[in-house]
Write a protein that holds these residues in place. Structure first.
Motif, PDB file in Angstrom:
ATOM      1  N   THR A  24      -4.396  -0.704  -4.143  1.00  0.00           N
ATOM      2  CA  THR A  24      -3.127   0.258  -3.521  1.00  0.00           C
ATOM      3  C   THR A  24      -3.161   1.603  -4.461  1.00  0.00           C
ATOM      4  N   GLY A  25      -3.668   1.588  -5.662  1.00  0.00           N
ATOM      5  CA  GLY A  25      -3.253   2.705  -6.560  1.00  0.00           C
ATOM      6  C   GLY A  25      -2.241   2.479  -7.274  1.00  0.00           C
ATOM      7  N   GLY A  26      -1.476   1.471  -7.225  1.00  0.00           N
ATOM      8  CA  GLY A  26      -0.365   1.476  -8.198  1.00  0.00           C
ATOM      9  C   GLY A  26      -0.640   1.580  -9.472  1.00  0.00           C
ATOM     10  N   THR A  27      -1.601   0.394  -9.929  1.00  0.00           N
ATOM     11  CA  THR A  27      -1.884   0.155 -11.423  1.00  0.00           C
ATOM     12  C   THR A  27      -2.463   1.398 -12.029  1.00  0.00           C
ATOM     13  N   PHE A  45       0.865  -1.073   0.070  1.00  0.00           N
ATOM     14  CA  PHE A  45      -0.036  -0.078  -0.132  1.00  0.00           C
ATOM     15  C   PHE A  45       0.701   1.263  -0.013  1.00  0.00           C
ATOM     16  N   THR A  46       2.021   1.105   0.347  1.00  0.00           N
ATOM     17  CA  THR A  46       3.098   2.275   0.340  1.00  0.00           C
ATOM     18  C   THR A  46       3.806   2.264  -1.003  1.00  0.00           C
ATOM     19  N   TYR A  47       4.325   1.182  -1.461  1.00  0.00           N
ATOM     20  CA  TYR A  47       5.332   0.942  -2.533  1.00  0.00           C
ATOM     21  C   TYR A  47       4.678   0.839  -3.904  1.00  0.00           C
ATOM     22  N   ALA A  48       3.225   0.532  -3.802  1.00  0.00           N
ATOM     23  CA  ALA A  48       2.915   0.003  -5.268  1.00  0.00           C
ATOM     24  C   ALA A  48       3.033   1.157  -6.284  1.00  0.00           C
ATOM     25  N   GLU A  49       2.958   2.438  -6.023  1.00  0.00           N
ATOM     26  CA  GLU A  49       3.086   3.454  -7.054  1.00  0.00           C
ATOM     27  C   GLU A  49       4.492   3.664  -7.540  1.00  0.00           C
ATOM     28  N   ARG A  50       5.527   3.071  -6.729  1.00  0.00           N
ATOM     29  CA  ARG A  50       6.736   3.491  -7.150  1.00  0.00           C
ATOM     30  C   ARG A  50       7.570   2.573  -7.619  1.00  0.00           C
ATOM     31  N   VAL A  51       7.296   1.027  -7.276  1.00  0.00           N
ATOM     32  CA  VAL A  51       8.011  -0.076  -7.701  1.00  0.00           C
ATOM     33  C   VAL A  51       8.089  -0.555  -9.232  1.00  0.00           C
ATOM     34  N   THR A  52       7.123   0.141  -9.931  1.00  0.00           N
ATOM     35  CA  THR A  52       7.050  -0.132 -11.168  1.00  0.00           C
ATOM     36  C   THR A  52       7.511   1.118 -12.197  1.00  0.00           C
ATOM     37  N   ASP A  53       8.350   0.756 -13.131  1.00  0.00           N
ATOM     38  CA  ASP A  53       8.535   1.953 -14.216  1.00  0.00           C
ATOM     39  C   ASP A  53       7.332   2.363 -14.947  1.00  0.00           C
ATOM     40  N   TRP A  54       7.035   3.396 -14.429  1.00  0.00           N
ATOM     41  CA  TRP A  54       5.635   3.800 -15.338  1.00  0.00           C
ATOM     42  C   TRP A  54       6.062   4.398 -16.523  1.00  0.00           C
ATOM     43  N   GLY A 100     -10.965  -0.814  -3.765  1.00  0.00           N
ATOM     44  CA  GLY A 100     -11.506  -0.188  -2.699  1.00  0.00           C
ATOM     45  C   GLY A 100     -10.912  -0.154  -1.378  1.00  0.00           C
ATOM     46  N   ARG A 101     -10.696   0.926  -0.519  1.00  0.00           N
ATOM     47  CA  ARG A 101      -9.933   0.698   0.795  1.00  0.00           C
ATOM     48  C   ARG A 101     -10.975   1.705   1.752  1.00  0.00           C
ATOM     49  N   PRO A 102     -10.838   1.389   2.936  1.00  0.00           N
ATOM     50  CA  PRO A 102     -11.312   2.285   4.093  1.00  0.00           C
ATOM     51  C   PRO A 102     -10.626   3.350   4.281  1.00  0.00           C
ATOM     52  N   ARG A 103      -9.172   3.498   3.970  1.00  0.00           N
ATOM     53  CA  ARG A 103      -8.419   4.363   4.159  1.00  0.00           C
ATOM     54  C   ARG A 103      -7.597   4.986   2.988  1.00  0.00           C
ATOM     55  N   LEU A 104      -7.446   6.151   2.756  1.00  0.00           N
ATOM     56  CA  LEU A 104      -6.426   6.696   1.802  1.00  0.00           C
ATOM     57  C   LEU A 104      -5.247   6.027   1.861  1.00  0.00           C
ATOM     58  N   GLU A 105      -4.780   5.106   0.814  1.00  0.00           N
ATOM     59  CA  GLU A 105      -3.582   4.827   0.775  1.00  0.00           C
ATOM     60  C   GLU A 105      -2.417   5.452   0.160  1.00  0.00           C
ATOM     61  N   PRO A 106      -1.288   5.419   0.643  1.00  0.00           N
ATOM     62  CA  PRO A 106      -0.260   6.249   0.158  1.00  0.00           C
ATOM     63  C   PRO A 106       0.217   6.094  -1.356  1.00  0.00           C
ATOM     64  N   SER A 107      -0.282   4.978  -2.051  1.00  0.00           N
ATOM     65  CA  SER A 107      -0.049   4.907  -3.405  1.00  0.00           C
ATOM     66  C   SER A 107      -1.035   5.405  -4.305  1.00  0.00           C
ATOM     67  N   PHE A 108      -1.933   5.819  -3.961  1.00  0.00           N
ATOM     68  CA  PHE A 108      -3.243   6.259  -4.719  1.00  0.00           C
ATOM     69  C   PHE A 108      -2.650   7.983  -5.002  1.00  0.00           C
ATOM     70  N   VAL A 109      -2.581   8.176  -6.419  1.00  0.00           N
ATOM     71  CA  VAL A 109      -2.206   9.307  -7.019  1.00  0.00           C
ATOM     72  C   VAL A 109      -3.431   9.916  -7.612  1.00  0.00           C
TER      73      VAL A 109
END
Length: 367
Positions: free
Chosen positions: A193-196, A153-162, A247-256
């Protein structure tokens, strides 16, 4: 272990993951005609064909590579993750590939077949009654075992080369290159997570495509609320969705949210109904989050048709439905939770079925 031997182990671990990737083919892009909206084609990016059966295989691979290259994982490290199931299944697969112990912290409500799949790959399951506590329990277990908490939930948005490197966005645009409408009007995905969504949204902007990104989100999720009001970062206790993986009950760090053009909130009954309808159309079961995505796609297709816009849209077939035989495909289970899905299933099924455009059925699903 000496520095040299640790680096040797790291090199071999990375080789094993890259070799596993090299053995895997790309996932299929399945076209679906929408007979009531001529000129609009819907494509399903079938992520269920990954070795561990879901979109989360991509995330798990990236999380392991990121942690390995940061040297957060060694030859005796216990791997811990907080997950609603699918990510943990994929992570258990990669942990076994590297010979590492893996512990999945999951909500009590996680579908039993997902738990079986985690155990099949050698993982251990630690259940918690309150889904909101999976994070702290995972962190505690990692500390207790001297292990590493992957923390999707923290790292999903940064581990993939976008920017590319065969990420899901580059893959789907490449597969569309010879289609009638190679640049889609919309790409639709969910957010767990928001990573995708972060990867796809950034890629669209990086390549300067006119495509817009829509996130389909369960009504019982905080993401769509935060998109419209950034002050909302969590939901009251008891507010949740039945749809696993998104869907999550809290705003995850990886959701941009800044790379998302639109969000559509989808009721659980709409997700389940669409899931059942797509299962009928494809002749094989899909998961609940695929139903969420398809419901949003049909709303967008209707709007495109009303505006006289032709083109294509792509969404994700996130996972297969076999893991939900005791939940989403169990009528009694749904009835016990008050989910009335049959009307929604009929409406979605009709969208894929040619019929008289002047008849009452068509008017009922386009009103």
């Amino acid at each position: 272990m000496t520095h040299r031997s640790r680096r040797d182990w790291l090199s071999e671990a990375l080789r094993k993951i890259e070799a596993d990737f090299n053995r895997s083919a790309d996932t299929h892009l399945i076209p679906l005609d929408l007979p009531h909206t001529p000129g609009i084609t819907l494509y399903l990016k079938d992520e269920s064909s990954h070795p561990t059966g879901s979109l989360k295989h991509r995330l798990a691979r990236s999380l392991f590579l990121y942690a390995l290259c940061n040297e957060w994982i060694g030859p005796t490290t216990t791997i811990v993750e907080a997950s609603s199931g699918s990510t943990a299944v994929s992570e258990a697969y990669f942990a076994r590939l590297l010979g590492l112990r893996f512990i999945a912290v999951v909500p009590e409500s996680t579908a039993p077949p997902k738990l079986d799949a985690i155990r099949f790959y050698g993982g251990e399951v630690h259940k918690v009654d309150d889904a909101r506590k999976v994070y702290e329990v995972a962190h505690h277990l990692a500390t207790e075992t001297g292990g590493h908490y992957l923390d999707q939930f923290t790292y999903a948005e940064r581990v993939t080369d976008w920017r590319g490197n065969n990420n899901i966005a580059e893959s789907l645009f490449s597969q569309l290159s010879h289609e009638d409408h190679p640049i889609p009007e919309w790409v639709v995905c969910g957010a767990g997570t928001g990573g995708t969504s972060a990867t796809i949204g950034r890629f669209i902007r990086y390549r300067r495509h006119a495509t817009k990104l829509c996130v389909a989100d369960p009504v019982g999720s905080v993401f769509h609320r935060n998109f419209h009001d950034p002050a909302i970062d969590h939901l009251p206790e008891g507010c949740c969705s039945l749809i696993e993986g998104i869907g999550r009950p809290r705003l995850e760090p990886s959701f941009v949210s800044s790379v998302v053009d639109r969000m559509i909130a989808v009721e659980d009954s709409q997700s389940i109904g669409a899931m059942r309808a797509v299962t009928d159309v494809l002749g094989r079961r899909v998961g609940g989050s695929t139903g969420t995505n398809v419901w949003a796609c049909l709303q967008l297709a209707k709007e495109m048709a009303e505006q006289g816009i032709s083109g294509s849209m792509v969404t994700l077939l996130c996972d297969a439905g076999e893991r939900y035989g005791s939940t989403y495909y169990d009528d009694r289970w749904l009835a016990d939770r008050g989910v009335e899905w049959r009307t929604e299933a009929s409406l979605v099924r009709a969208k894929f079925t040619p019929s008289d455009p002047n008849g009452p059925l068509y008017r009922s699903i386009t009103k």
